[in-house]
Design an enzyme around this catalytic site. Structure first.
Site, PDB file in Angstrom:
ATOM      1  N   LYS A 117     107.015  77.380  91.459  1.00 45.13           N
ATOM      2  CA  LYS A 117     106.021  76.304  91.655  1.00 45.13           C
ATOM      3  C   LYS A 117     106.694  74.944  91.464  1.00 45.13           C
ATOM      4  O   LYS A 117     106.076  73.977  91.095  1.00 45.13           O
ATOM      5  CB  LYS A 117     104.880  76.471  90.641  1.00 45.13           C
ATOM      6  CG  LYS A 117     104.133  77.770  90.809  1.00 45.13           C
ATOM      7  CD  LYS A 117     102.939  77.820  89.864  1.00 45.13           C
ATOM      8  CE  LYS A 117     102.941  79.059  89.017  1.00 45.13           C
ATOM      9  NZ  LYS A 117     101.910  79.038  87.967  1.00 45.13           N
ATOM     10  N   ARG A 143     121.014  82.686  82.476  1.00 43.62           N
ATOM     11  CA  ARG A 143     122.012  82.853  83.554  1.00 43.62           C
ATOM     12  C   ARG A 143     121.415  82.291  84.838  1.00 43.62           C
ATOM     13  O   ARG A 143     120.220  82.457  85.104  1.00 43.62           O
ATOM     14  CB  ARG A 143     122.335  84.331  83.737  1.00 43.62           C
ATOM     15  CG  ARG A 143     123.105  84.602  85.020  1.00 43.62           C
ATOM     16  CD  ARG A 143     123.553  86.034  85.139  1.00 43.62           C
ATOM     17  NE  ARG A 143     124.639  86.324  84.216  1.00 43.62           N
ATOM     18  CZ  ARG A 143     125.317  87.456  84.195  1.00 43.62           C
ATOM     19  NH1 ARG A 143     125.019  88.423  85.050  1.00 43.62           N
ATOM     20  NH2 ARG A 143     126.296  87.655  83.337  1.00 43.62           N
ATOM     21  N   ARG A 168     124.802  94.357  81.798  1.00 43.44           N
ATOM     22  CA  ARG A 168     125.421  94.273  80.490  1.00 43.44           C
ATOM     23  C   ARG A 168     125.024  93.053  79.678  1.00 43.44           C
ATOM     24  O   ARG A 168     124.687  93.143  78.508  1.00 43.44           O
ATOM     25  CB  ARG A 168     126.959  94.196  80.589  1.00 43.44           C
ATOM     26  CG  ARG A 168     127.666  95.462  80.755  1.00 43.44           C
ATOM     27  CD  ARG A 168     128.935  95.221  81.569  1.00 43.44           C
ATOM     28  NE  ARG A 168     128.505  94.843  82.898  1.00 43.44           N
ATOM     29  CZ  ARG A 168     128.254  95.733  83.851  1.00 43.44           C
ATOM     30  NH1 ARG A 168     128.407  97.000  83.615  1.00 43.44           N
ATOM     31  NH2 ARG A 168     127.823  95.358  85.037  1.00 43.44           N
TER      32      ARG A 168
HETATM   33  C1  NCD Z   1     130.410  89.213  85.159  1.00 43.41           C
HETATM   34  C2  NCD Z   1     129.549  88.045  85.589  1.00 43.41           C
HETATM   35  O1  NCD Z   1     128.331  88.163  85.677  1.00 43.41           O
HETATM   36  O2  NCD Z   1     130.152  87.007  85.804  1.00 43.41           O
HETATM   37  N1  NCD Z   1     129.691  90.325  84.679  1.00 43.41           N
HETATM   38  C3  NCD Z   1     129.313  90.367  83.376  1.00 43.41           C
HETATM   39  O3  NCD Z   1     128.742  89.450  82.837  1.00 43.41           O
HETATM   40  N2  NCD Z   1     129.638  91.468  82.681  1.00 43.41           N
HETATM   41  C4  NCD Z   1     131.418  89.590  86.173  1.00 43.41           C
HETATM   42  C5  NCD Z   1     130.992  89.842  87.568  1.00 43.41           C
HETATM   43  O4  NCD Z   1     129.805  89.845  87.906  1.00 43.41           O
HETATM   44  O5  NCD Z   1     131.898  90.109  88.363  1.00 43.41           O
END
Ligand code: NCD
Length: 307
Positions: free
Chosen positions: A86, A107, A56
């Site tokens: 690397k 992320r 998502r």
């Molecule tokens: C969440 C996350 O990645 O923290 N998912 C998301 O971004 N929709 C929740 C989860 O992974 O449980």
């Protein structure tokens, strides 16, 4: 408050007024997207750097950028396919990528790693989840979902159920909701309680926080039922995870005890905590929540890029 050129690393830069005006912007953005999008961000490029799996969050950022006419370069598996293999530092990766794009979305499994990359970046960096720490844009879209359903936060009782220790989503929800006159009911096993610093912050902001271990002891008081999965990847062993897996299940029977006008939100993915049988309950808002994510991220990209 202008977000132009700013990093969005946590929920810190938001307050009550800026959140309410941001939600108005998200609402307008939803209409823009529904009517086919526009070309506002034409010529702008966003990089998505994902060191952890995502469906998502990455897609909704990328769709948001494209709905506004911008372009995307994406690496969904930075751990395997980037110069990190690397031994390039996050600061150097930030410096490099920012020479080529206008905004970075990232992320990573480690808390504060996104801030680390941002130190090197010459363009705004948006945190799409840094380990168990924060997930500010998910928090924003969760509040936007509540705002759309309830319009006014004041007086709401927000129930949070699940792995409150490790859920970065529920951490960000708390940090944003503390600006409003809401009460919190936290339901978690003793070992997976909300971190003390977050609870203390809520209390210091004048919020009432009550702690439970069983959903049935408080579900009838909740206006918002915020559920999360047990965060498997944050446990030391499979065995440890299995101890908590399935500890809470918000099934139809449990929903019979909830308020008629309560809403259920969940960031997804779900495991055992939210059975499919609840999907047809009119109080289930988690699919709408996914769609809201595109509008919220589009509104944020617009602001950060200065439009
Ligand atoms: C969440 C996350 O990645 O923290 N998912 C998301 O971004 N929709 C929740 C989860 O992974 O449980």
């Amino acid at each position: 408050m202008s977000l132009k050129g700013k990093n969005i690393l946590s929920t810190e830069q938001f307050n009550k007024d800026s959140l309410l005006s941001f939600f108005e912007e998200c609402h307008k953005m939803e209409q823009v997207i529904e009517s086919g999008g526009n070309e506002l961000l034409k010529g702008k490029v966003m990089a998505t750097l994902f060191f952890e799996p995502s469906t998502r969050t990455r897609f909704s950022f990328e769709v948001a950028m494209q709905r506004l006419g911008g372009k995307v370069v994406s690496n969904p598996d930075m751990m395997k396919n980037s110069s990190v293999t690397k031994y390039e530092t996050l600061i150097d990766t930030g410096k490099v990528v920012s020479q080529m794009v206008d905004v970075v979305v990232m992320r990573h499994p480690d808390p504060h790693s996104v801030s680390e990359l941002a130190k090197g970046s010459d363009v705004p960096v948006i945190n799409a989840g840094d380990g168990p720490h924060q997930h500010p844009t998910q928090g924003l879209l969760d509040l936007y979902t509540i705002w759309k359903e309830k319009r006014d936060f004041e007086g709401l009782t927000i129930g949070m159920i699940g792995d409150l220790k490790n859920s970065r989503v529920q951490h960000s929800q708390c940090e944003l909701l503390k600006h409003f006159g809401v009460n919190f009911l936290f339901v978690a096993p003793g070992e997976l309680r909300m971190p003390r610093e977050i609870k203390d912050e809520l209390v210091a902001a004048g919020r009432r926080v009550d702690i439970f271990e069983e959903i049935e002891d408080c579900i009838d008081e909740m206006d918002v039922i915020s559920v999360s999965r047990v965060q498997k990847e944050r446990f030391d062993s499979e065995e440890e995870y299995e101890k908590y897996r399935g500890v809470y299940v918000l099934d139809k029977k449990m929903m019979n005890k909830a308020k008629e006008d309560a809403i259920v939100i969940h960031p997804l993915p779900r495991v055992d905590e939210l059975p499919v049988e609840v999907d047809s309950d009119k109080r289930a808002k988690y699919w709408e929540q996914v769609g809201n994510g595109v509008a919220v991220r589009a509104a944020l990209l617009k602001e950060v890029l200065g439009f």
